[in-house]
Enzyme design. Structure first.
Site, PDB file in Angstrom:
ATOM      1  N   THR A 130       0.798  -1.228   0.000  1.00 12.50           N
ATOM      2  CA  THR A 130       0.000   0.000   0.000  1.00 12.50           C
ATOM      3  C   THR A 130       0.831   1.278   0.000  1.00 12.50           C
ATOM      4  O   THR A 130       1.949   1.297   0.540  1.00 12.50           O
ATOM      5  CB  THR A 130      -0.905   0.012   1.256  1.00 12.50           C
ATOM      6  OG1 THR A 130      -1.405   1.331   1.474  1.00 12.50           O
ATOM      7  CG2 THR A 130      -0.156  -0.394   2.519  1.00 12.50           C
ATOM      8  N   GLU A 132       0.284   3.573   1.884  1.00 13.23           N
ATOM      9  CA  GLU A 132       0.433   3.979   3.296  1.00 13.23           C
ATOM     10  C   GLU A 132       1.869   3.741   3.779  1.00 13.23           C
ATOM     11  O   GLU A 132       2.272   4.294   4.793  1.00 13.23           O
ATOM     12  CB  GLU A 132      -0.546   3.207   4.179  1.00 13.23           C
ATOM     13  CG  GLU A 132      -1.936   3.786   4.206  1.00 13.23           C
ATOM     14  CD  GLU A 132      -2.030   5.132   4.917  1.00 13.23           C
ATOM     15  OE1 GLU A 132      -1.648   5.221   6.086  1.00 13.23           O
ATOM     16  OE2 GLU A 132      -2.484   6.102   4.279  1.00 13.23           O
ATOM     17  N   TYR A 154      -1.362   0.335  10.967  1.00 16.50           N
ATOM     18  CA  TYR A 154      -1.659  -0.330   9.683  1.00 16.50           C
ATOM     19  C   TYR A 154      -0.440  -0.232   8.757  1.00 16.50           C
ATOM     20  O   TYR A 154       0.009  -1.246   8.204  1.00 16.50           O
ATOM     21  CB  TYR A 154      -2.884   0.335   9.030  1.00 16.50           C
ATOM     22  CG  TYR A 154      -3.135  -0.084   7.599  1.00 16.50           C
ATOM     23  CD1 TYR A 154      -3.790  -1.274   7.301  1.00 16.50           C
ATOM     24  CD2 TYR A 154      -2.726   0.724   6.530  1.00 16.50           C
ATOM     25  CE1 TYR A 154      -4.024  -1.657   5.977  1.00 16.50           C
ATOM     26  CE2 TYR A 154      -2.957   0.351   5.212  1.00 16.50           C
ATOM     27  CZ  TYR A 154      -3.606  -0.842   4.935  1.00 16.50           C
ATOM     28  OH  TYR A 154      -3.837  -1.210   3.627  1.00 16.50           O
ATOM     29  N   LYS A 158       1.880  -3.301   7.432  1.00 13.76           N
ATOM     30  CA  LYS A 158       2.008  -3.574   5.992  1.00 13.76           C
ATOM     31  C   LYS A 158       3.466  -3.507   5.538  1.00 13.76           C
ATOM     32  O   LYS A 158       3.833  -4.124   4.542  1.00 13.76           O
ATOM     33  CB  LYS A 158       1.150  -2.584   5.198  1.00 13.76           C
ATOM     34  CG  LYS A 158      -0.348  -2.914   5.220  1.00 13.76           C
ATOM     35  CD  LYS A 158      -0.694  -4.031   4.235  1.00 13.76           C
ATOM     36  CE  LYS A 158      -2.181  -4.244   4.106  1.00 13.76           C
ATOM     37  NZ  LYS A 158      -2.539  -5.281   3.125  1.00 13.76           N
TER      38      LYS A 158
HETATM   39  P1  NAP Z   1     -11.618  -4.407   2.277  1.00 18.60           P
HETATM   40  O1  NAP Z   1     -12.769  -4.048   1.420  1.00 18.60           O
HETATM   41  O2  NAP Z   1     -11.542  -3.893   3.672  1.00 18.60           O
HETATM   42  O3  NAP Z   1     -11.545  -6.020   2.322  1.00 18.60           O
HETATM   43  C1  NAP Z   1     -10.722  -6.703   3.220  1.00 18.60           C
HETATM   44  C2  NAP Z   1     -10.992  -8.180   3.088  1.00 18.60           C
HETATM   45  O4  NAP Z   1     -10.159  -8.888   4.028  1.00 18.60           O
HETATM   46  C3  NAP Z   1     -12.433  -8.589   3.416  1.00 18.60           C
HETATM   47  O5  NAP Z   1     -12.806  -9.647   2.558  1.00 18.60           O
HETATM   48  C4  NAP Z   1     -12.320  -9.102   4.839  1.00 18.60           C
HETATM   49  O6  NAP Z   1     -13.321 -10.023   5.196  1.00 18.60           O
HETATM   50  C5  NAP Z   1     -10.969  -9.804   4.749  1.00 18.60           C
HETATM   51  N1  NAP Z   1     -10.357 -10.067   6.051  1.00 18.60           N
HETATM   52  C6  NAP Z   1     -10.152  -9.203   7.069  1.00 18.60           C
HETATM   53  N2  NAP Z   1      -9.536  -9.816   8.085  1.00 18.60           N
HETATM   54  C7  NAP Z   1      -9.358 -11.104   7.708  1.00 18.60           C
HETATM   55  C8  NAP Z   1      -8.796 -12.246   8.331  1.00 18.60           C
HETATM   56  N3  NAP Z   1      -8.318 -12.199   9.573  1.00 18.60           N
HETATM   57  N4  NAP Z   1      -8.757 -13.415   7.645  1.00 18.60           N
HETATM   58  C9  NAP Z   1      -9.279 -13.501   6.393  1.00 18.60           C
HETATM   59  N5  NAP Z   1      -9.843 -12.457   5.766  1.00 18.60           N
HETATM   60  C10 NAP Z   1      -9.874 -11.274   6.403  1.00 18.60           C
HETATM   61  O7  NAP Z   1     -10.239  -4.003   1.566  1.00 18.60           O
HETATM   62  P2  NAP Z   1      -9.943  -3.654   0.032  1.00 18.60           P
HETATM   63  O8  NAP Z   1     -10.133  -2.191  -0.154  1.00 18.60           O
HETATM   64  O9  NAP Z   1     -10.626  -4.615  -0.838  1.00 18.60           O
HETATM   65  O10 NAP Z   1      -8.365  -3.892  -0.007  1.00 18.60           O
HETATM   66  C11 NAP Z   1      -7.831  -5.178  -0.308  1.00 18.60           C
HETATM   67  C12 NAP Z   1      -6.397  -5.236   0.193  1.00 18.60           C
HETATM   68  O11 NAP Z   1      -5.625  -4.207  -0.427  1.00 18.60           O
HETATM   69  C13 NAP Z   1      -6.222  -5.017   1.684  1.00 18.60           C
HETATM   70  O12 NAP Z   1      -5.134  -5.817   2.088  1.00 18.60           O
HETATM   71  C14 NAP Z   1      -5.844  -3.555   1.816  1.00 18.60           C
HETATM   72  O13 NAP Z   1      -5.104  -3.346   2.986  1.00 18.60           O
HETATM   73  C15 NAP Z   1      -5.026  -3.369   0.561  1.00 18.60           C
HETATM   74  N6  NAP Z   1      -5.014  -2.033  -0.037  1.00 18.60           N
HETATM   75  C16 NAP Z   1      -6.180  -1.407  -0.330  1.00 18.60           C
HETATM   76  C17 NAP Z   1      -6.146  -0.164  -0.960  1.00 18.60           C
HETATM   77  C18 NAP Z   1      -7.413   0.554  -1.322  1.00 18.60           C
HETATM   78  O14 NAP Z   1      -7.320   1.768  -1.608  1.00 18.60           O
HETATM   79  N7  NAP Z   1      -8.553  -0.118  -1.385  1.00 18.60           N
HETATM   80  C19 NAP Z   1      -4.905   0.426  -1.292  1.00 18.60           C
HETATM   81  C20 NAP Z   1      -3.741  -0.270  -0.990  1.00 18.60           C
HETATM   82  C21 NAP Z   1      -3.799  -1.507  -0.381  1.00 18.60           C
HETATM   83  P3  NAP Z   1     -14.788  -9.502   5.698  1.00 18.60           P
HETATM   84  O15 NAP Z   1     -15.537  -9.124   4.457  1.00 18.60           O
HETATM   85  O16 NAP Z   1     -15.329 -10.711   6.382  1.00 18.60           O
HETATM   86  O17 NAP Z   1     -14.550  -8.350   6.611  1.00 18.60           O
HETATM   87  O1  G4F Z   2     -10.570   6.826   3.054  1.00 12.61           O
HETATM   88  P1  G4F Z   2      -9.539   6.719   4.104  1.00 12.61           P
HETATM   89  O2  G4F Z   2      -9.920   6.119   5.406  1.00 12.61           O
HETATM   90  O3  G4F Z   2      -8.324   5.959   3.438  1.00 12.61           O
HETATM   91  P2  G4F Z   2      -6.765   5.874   3.813  1.00 12.61           P
HETATM   92  O4  G4F Z   2      -6.502   6.169   5.217  1.00 12.61           O
HETATM   93  O5  G4F Z   2      -6.032   6.677   2.779  1.00 12.61           O
HETATM   94  O6  G4F Z   2      -6.488   4.320   3.600  1.00 12.61           O
HETATM   95  C1  G4F Z   2      -6.975   3.630   2.446  1.00 12.61           C
HETATM   96  O7  G4F Z   2      -6.020   3.713   1.418  1.00 12.61           O
HETATM   97  C2  G4F Z   2      -4.765   3.069   1.701  1.00 12.61           C
HETATM   98  C3  G4F Z   2      -3.851   3.277   0.481  1.00 12.61           C
HETATM   99  O8  G4F Z   2      -3.177   4.492   0.615  1.00 12.61           O
HETATM  100  C4  G4F Z   2      -5.026   1.596   1.965  1.00 12.61           C
HETATM  101  F1  G4F Z   2      -3.847   0.947   2.199  1.00 12.61           F
HETATM  102  C5  G4F Z   2      -5.953   1.445   3.155  1.00 12.61           C
HETATM  103  O9  G4F Z   2      -6.245   0.049   3.342  1.00 12.61           O
HETATM  104  C6  G4F Z   2      -7.263   2.182   2.856  1.00 12.61           C
HETATM  105  O10 G4F Z   2      -7.915   1.518   1.799  1.00 12.61           O
HETATM  106  O11 G4F Z   2      -8.950   8.180   4.431  1.00 12.61           O
HETATM  107  C7  G4F Z   2      -8.444   9.024   3.424  1.00 12.61           C
HETATM  108  C8  G4F Z   2      -8.166  10.397   4.013  1.00 12.61           C
HETATM  109  C9  G4F Z   2      -7.347  10.348   5.317  1.00 12.61           C
HETATM  110  O12 G4F Z   2      -6.357  11.348   5.272  1.00 12.61           O
HETATM  111  C10 G4F Z   2      -8.356  10.683   6.406  1.00 12.61           C
HETATM  112  O13 G4F Z   2      -7.811  11.341   7.537  1.00 12.61           O
HETATM  113  O14 G4F Z   2      -9.400  10.985   4.366  1.00 12.61           O
HETATM  114  C11 G4F Z   2      -9.275  11.602   5.640  1.00 12.61           C
HETATM  115  N1  G4F Z   2     -10.605  11.711   6.231  1.00 12.61           N
HETATM  116  C12 G4F Z   2     -11.221  12.864   6.541  1.00 12.61           C
HETATM  117  N2  G4F Z   2     -12.396  12.613   7.116  1.00 12.61           N
HETATM  118  C13 G4F Z   2     -11.401  10.688   6.606  1.00 12.61           C
HETATM  119  C14 G4F Z   2     -12.537  11.272   7.157  1.00 12.61           C
HETATM  120  N3  G4F Z   2     -11.264   9.351   6.490  1.00 12.61           N
HETATM  121  C15 G4F Z   2     -12.280   8.576   6.942  1.00 12.61           C
HETATM  122  N4  G4F Z   2     -12.176   7.231   6.804  1.00 12.61           N
HETATM  123  N5  G4F Z   2     -13.409   9.099   7.516  1.00 12.61           N
HETATM  124  C16 G4F Z   2     -13.578  10.451   7.650  1.00 12.61           C
HETATM  125  O15 G4F Z   2     -14.588  10.902   8.165  1.00 12.61           O
END
Ligand code: NAP
Ligand code: G4F
Length: 378
Positions: A130, A132, A154, A158
């Site tokens: 990520t 992050e 987190y 990671k």
């Molecule tokens: P998400 O919607 O939060 O999905 C996370 C998945 O992991 C869900 O299926 C969840 O199951 C499962 N999970 C959580 N804890 C688990 C455990 N202990 N054992 C098995 N499964 C588990 O996340 P996403 O946005 O699809 O992201 C997918 C991956 O990419 C994650 O690793 C995240 O950290 C990483 N990532 C995401 C972004 C982004 O912007 N979306 C960017 C960079 C990296 P449940 O449905 O049962 O909760």
């Molecule tokens: O949507 P966020 O919670 O995503 P964040 O923290 O960027 O993390 C996501 O992206 C990562 C990749 O860079 C993944 F690895 C991670 O698993 C996840 O998918 O927050 C985005 C920004 C932050 O700066 C937060 O402080 O939005 C700001 N924010 C402002 N108000 C908020 C809020 N975030 C959340 N969740 N809720 C708020 O009310």
């Protein structure tokens, strides 16, 4: 016919990746967690398809905190490709659950790699790394050589996942890749991530189901892309001759505030910001009711659904009404202020390039939530 195993199949990315792999003719095995209520909403359309379930798509109970379960599933499914998407993926929540986040996001990755080593299964491994990791960014934009400075439990968990993938690649010659993905969103994004929280709340406010959208840091900037395109990139990484790490990003950065403004603009609402810090408010400065009605008509074939009246909409979106507020609840102890990625390596080596940029992403998300709330009311 190739076989893939996906952890996190019920998540945003897992659901899109499953569609992509099935489309490419894969047999897909997914690990789902036991839950007290249904957690398969994002894959129900696949799960309920009798052509797919237990023919091309197989679901298994499991958890990345359970080593013997992972070993058993590897022995049973013999995947040629593994996509490790499972994570406690919410950055703010990781401050409340640091140990659990480490168990799942860091040690969970190690468990999987070690299960591959133990079972000696010949496979390719994708790790969901990520942006992050960059945290307090050390250079702008960020690429594969930018030093890391994570800013949350987190991010720190990671970073362990990232390095253990590289270590197992080098020590045991595993085909294992890190995809360093910048934020990617979609209508399937979890409702507590900021983009989806905004689009869902904007639709709910318009239809009188919510008064105010409370947010935290409005000035944080992210490089937001469209999730299905990023999932295609994951697959491309595992189709290469050599395992390498790649950044996937759009190369654009925008603030949370811009996301809010553009979302409401799509609905015909302009906002004016007043006050500072936790006292800052977003107030309606103008509202184009004709645009709003035409949006409703395009969804509901010229009939106002659910008895919604024009006067109600005008009242919900009245000029001068406060609809966005700031709450310290959503601030993080340490914040990532700015992310912007440079995906030129992925473009050169994978031929990967995102088509959906910020403006279009906002439209895709608000349109989906607008339709959902108008037609289903939640
Ligand atoms: P998400 O919607 O939060 O999905 C996370 C998945 O992991 C869900 O299926 C969840 O199951 C499962 N999970 C959580 N804890 C688990 C455990 N202990 N054992 C098995 N499964 C588990 O996340 P996403 O946005 O699809 O992201 C997918 C991956 O990419 C994650 O690793 C995240 O950290 C990483 N990532 C995401 C972004 C982004 O912007 N979306 C960017 C960079 C990296 P449940 O449905 O049962 O909760
Ligand atoms: O949507 P966020 O919670 O995503 P964040 O923290 O960027 O993390 C996501 O992206 C990562 C990749 O860079 C993944 F690895 C991670 O698993 C996840 O998918 O927050 C985005 C920004 C932050 O700066 C937060 O402080 O939005 C700001 N924010 C402002 N108000 C908020 C809020 N975030 C959340 N969740 N809720 C708020 O009310």
């Amino acid at each position: 016919m190739k076989t893939a195993l996906i952890t996190g199949i019920t998540g945003q990315d897992g659901s899109y990746l499953t569609e992509i792999l099935l489309e490419k003719g894969y047999i897909v095995h997914g690990i789902i967690r036991r839950s007290s209520s249904f957690n398969t909403g994002r894959i129900d359309h696949l799960y309920n398809n009798p052509e797919l379930l237990n023919k091309k798509l197989f679901l298994h109970y499991g958890d990345v905190t359970d080593t013997s379960n992972l070993n058993r599933l590897l022995e049973k499914t013999h995947p040629e490709e593994i996509y490790n998407l499972a994570a406690q993926s919410h950055v703010k929540v990781s401050f409340e659950l640091p140990e659990y986040t480490t168990e799942v996001d860091a040690v969970g990755t190690l468990r999987f790699l070690d299960a591959i080593r133990e079972t000696e299964i010949k496979t390719k491994f994708y790790q969901a790394s990520t942006s992050e990791l960059y945290g307090k960014v050390q250079e702008v934009p960020q690429n594969e050589t930018t030093p890391f400075y994570p800013r949350s439990p987190y991010g720190v968990a990671k970073i362990y996942g990232y390095w253990i993938v590289i270590n197992y690649r080098e020590a045991y010659n595993l085909f294992a890749c890190n995809g360093i993905l910048f934020n990617h969103e979609s209508p399937r994004r979890g409702e507590t991530f900021v983009t989806r929280k905004i689009t869902r709340a904007a639709a709910r406010i318009s239809f009188g189901l919510q008064d105010i959208l409370y947010l935290g840091n409005l000035d944080a900037k992210r490089d937001w892309g469209y999730a299905p395109e990023f999932c295609e990139g994951m697959w491309l990484m595992l189709q290469q001759e050599k395992p390498e790490d790649y950044v996937l990003a759009t190369g654009e950065t925008h603030s949370v505030r811009e996301f809010v403004e553009l979302t409401f603009k799509w609905l015909g609402v302009s906002l004016e910001w007043k006050g500072k810090g936790v006292n800052e408010k977003g107030i309606i400065s103008s509202f184009d009711i004709d645009r709003f009605i035409s949006l409703m008509d395009s969804v509901s074939e010229k009939k106002l659904t659910r008895g919604i009246k024009k006067e109600d909409i005008l009242n919900n979106l009245k000029i001068g009404k406060e609809i966005v507020g700031v709450s310290a609840t959503y601030f993080r102890p340490t914040e990532v202020d700015l992310l912007i990625g440079d995906a030129s390596k992925a473009k050169k080596k994978l031929g990967w390039e995102p088509k959906v940029k910020f403006h279009q992403l906002v439209e895709i998300m608000i349109e989906a939530d607008f339709k959902k709330i108008l037609t289903r009311g939640f």
